[in-house]
Design an enzyme around this catalytic site. Structure first.
Site, mmCIF file in Angstrom:
data_model
loop_
_atom_site.group_PDB
_atom_site.id
_atom_site.type_symbol
_atom_site.label_atom_id
_atom_site.label_comp_id
_atom_site.label_asym_id
_atom_site.label_seq_id
_atom_site.Cartn_x
_atom_site.Cartn_y
_atom_site.Cartn_z
ATOM 1 N N ASP A 338 -6.514 5.003 3.646
ATOM 2 C CA ASP A 338 -6.785 3.835 2.564
ATOM 3 C C ASP A 338 -6.246 4.594 1.552
ATOM 4 O OD1 ASP A 338 -7.540 1.050 2.117
ATOM 5 O OD2 ASP A 338 -8.670 2.140 0.641
ATOM 6 N N LEU A 339 -5.496 3.580 0.539
ATOM 7 C CA LEU A 339 -5.103 4.137 -0.641
ATOM 8 C C LEU A 339 -6.096 3.586 -1.581
ATOM 9 C CD1 LEU A 339 -1.418 3.249 -0.800
ATOM 10 C CD2 LEU A 339 -2.478 5.264 -0.179
ATOM 11 N N ASP A 381 -3.028 -1.992 2.309
ATOM 12 C CA ASP A 381 -2.805 -0.531 1.887
ATOM 13 C C ASP A 381 -3.594 0.251 2.735
ATOM 14 O OD1 ASP A 381 -5.517 -1.410 1.099
ATOM 15 O OD2 ASP A 381 -5.525 -0.193 -0.700
#
Length: 461
Positions: A338-339, A381
């Site tokens: 995950d960003l 994302d």
């Protein structure tokens, strides 16, 4: 005085008539007519014999059906008595059925062959023969067999029929349980139909043999002139029909058979040429269709922005790889990515920068993975990686390399962007996950642990 020329051309002269007759005899029509006459005699005898035999078979089928019905009824009546161990009633049942019509005897035994009840008709004497026959090959269960027993019962049908008991299962969706309790062996008098039919068949066969012997000389001459060329032509056609397109008929004649062979050869040439063209076109078409199908399948499994696999493809691959890992006792690691702070950067710098960050993430993942690994966009994302034959420690090392490369390329391309990456790792052997879904959940929990511990790091379940 008649001139010689007039004498030679006279249509009524015996030599002229002889020539016409000879020409008529040599035609294919005459030869075929002769053959048909001979074959008609043979076919008539064969059909008569077949009809007689069919009548006997119908009579036999009637007796067999009657015996099957009696054996089935007796087996149904015996099943409940055997299940209750009521052998006295079983003996009474055997005596009652054996002394009625049409049964000659009744032998009821358990699955091991032990006799539970035995009875025989007052006028019959076949049990001794049956006991002697027990050393012979065991008859097939449920199929009547014709047996002979001298003058007392010249011919009778014997059958062994299974005794089964069906017990209803507790769950209506499950099949009913069937238990084999034993066998019923019984028989009926078949009557004198077989001897009568056999004598008539012998007569017809004798007539047919005599007809065939008489037709052999004529048939030999006819076959040499007619059937042999037809056989050659037919053999060529059969081979051609089975795919040997190069085969042609060797028959060369000036009559109807020769013209038929020439027409077949011409047709075969044209068909072979057309087949070759169609084969080439079909091969090209199949190649194009296969290539296009592969392209469409690849497009359907890819996410358009990043080029990674979509979630549906990942789920299908996960189930398959998870089953393979369990079957071969291999490890399998799942990495959730995950960003961090992606939404803030996307809202501040715009969706174009957000899309570029997602594509940068995809390129970073693909640069670090093997050909057997699967990377997919899980949603938004969030990304996911599937690592076959990889334990948790190996996956952790890979995750650190991914974070390092992502941070380096992000600083080079977008120094103003403050986005990091958090990873959660779970493996089958480390988590003892029993299903693929539990493995993904464990990796997702590890991802949230990484975020809770300060982000931009790797956590292992």
């Amino acid at each position: 005085m008649v001139a010689p020329s007039a004498y030679q051309t006279s249509p009524t002269h015996p030599s002229t008539m002889l020539g016409v007759a000879s020409e008529a005899v040599s035609t294919l029509q005459f030869k075929a007519t002769t053959l048909v006459v001979v074959l008609t005699l043979a076919v008539t005898a064969a059909v008569s014999g077949y009809l007689l035999q069919a009548s006997g078979q119908l009579a036999q089928a009637h007796y067999e059906a009657e015996l099957m019905h009696s054996a089935s009824s007796l087996a149904n009546a015996s099943a409940l008595m055997i299940s209750r161990n009521d052998f006295d009633s079983l003996e009474l049942l055997a005596v009652e059925r054996a002394n009625g019509n049409p049964l000659l005897y009744v032998i009821i035994s358990d699955p091991t062959g032990k006799q539970l009840a035995v009875a025989e008709h007052r006028s019959a004497d076949v049990l001794q023969k049956l006991q002697r026959d027990d050393t012979e090959q065991v008859p097939v269960t449920g199929i009547p067999v014709a047996l002979a027993n001298g003058s007392v019962a010249p011919l009778f049908l014997d059958i062994s029929y299974p005794i089964t008991l069906r017990e209803p299962a507790g769950d209506s969706e499950k099949p009913r349980h069937t238990e084999l309790l034993g066998y019923v062996r019984t028989g009926i008098i078949a009557g004198g139909w077989q001897q009568t039919m056999a004598s008539k068949l012998d007569l017809l066969i004798g007539v047919g043999v005599l007809a065939i012997v008489a037709a052999i000389p004529l048939g030999f001459l006819v076959i040499r002139r007619i059937v042999a060329p037809l056989d050659d032509l037919g053999a060529a056609m059969v081979q051609f029909a089975h795919g040997k397109l190069h085969v042609r008929s060797p028959v060369i004649r000036s009559d109807e058979i020769g013209r038929l062979a020439a027409a077949f050869n011409q047709m075969a040439d044209q068909h072979q040429q057309t087949h070759e063209r169609m084969r080439r076109l079909n091969a090209e078409l199949e190649e194009r269709v296969a290539h296009r199908t592969q392209q469409l399948r690849e497009l359907a499994s890819r996410e358009p922005l990043t080029g990674l696999y979509n979630r549906r493809f990942f789920n299908d691959t996960l189930e398959r790889r998870f089953a393979e890992a369990v079957r071969y006792n291999d490890d399998l690691s799942c990495v959730m990515i995950d960003l961090d702070d992606f939404k803030s950067a996307n809202d501040t710098l715009g969706h174009q920068v957000g899309d570029e960050l997602l594509m940068l993430t995809a390129r970073t993942l693909l640069a670090q993975l093997r050909s057997a690994d699967v990377a997919a966009r899980f949603g938004g994302d969030e990304f996911v990686i599937l690592l076959p034959q990889t334990d948790a420690e190996q996956a952790r090392i890979l995750g650190e390399r991914i974070i390092e490369r992502f941070t380096r390329e992000l600083d080079e391309r977008y120094p103003e962007v403050r986005v990091s990456m958090s990873l959660g790792i779970a493996s089958i052997k480390a988590t003892r996950a029993e299903t693929a879904e539990l493995l993904v959940r464990a990796a997702d929990r590890a991802l949230y642990d990484a975020k809770g511990a300060g982000k931009n790091q790797v956590c292992t379940a």
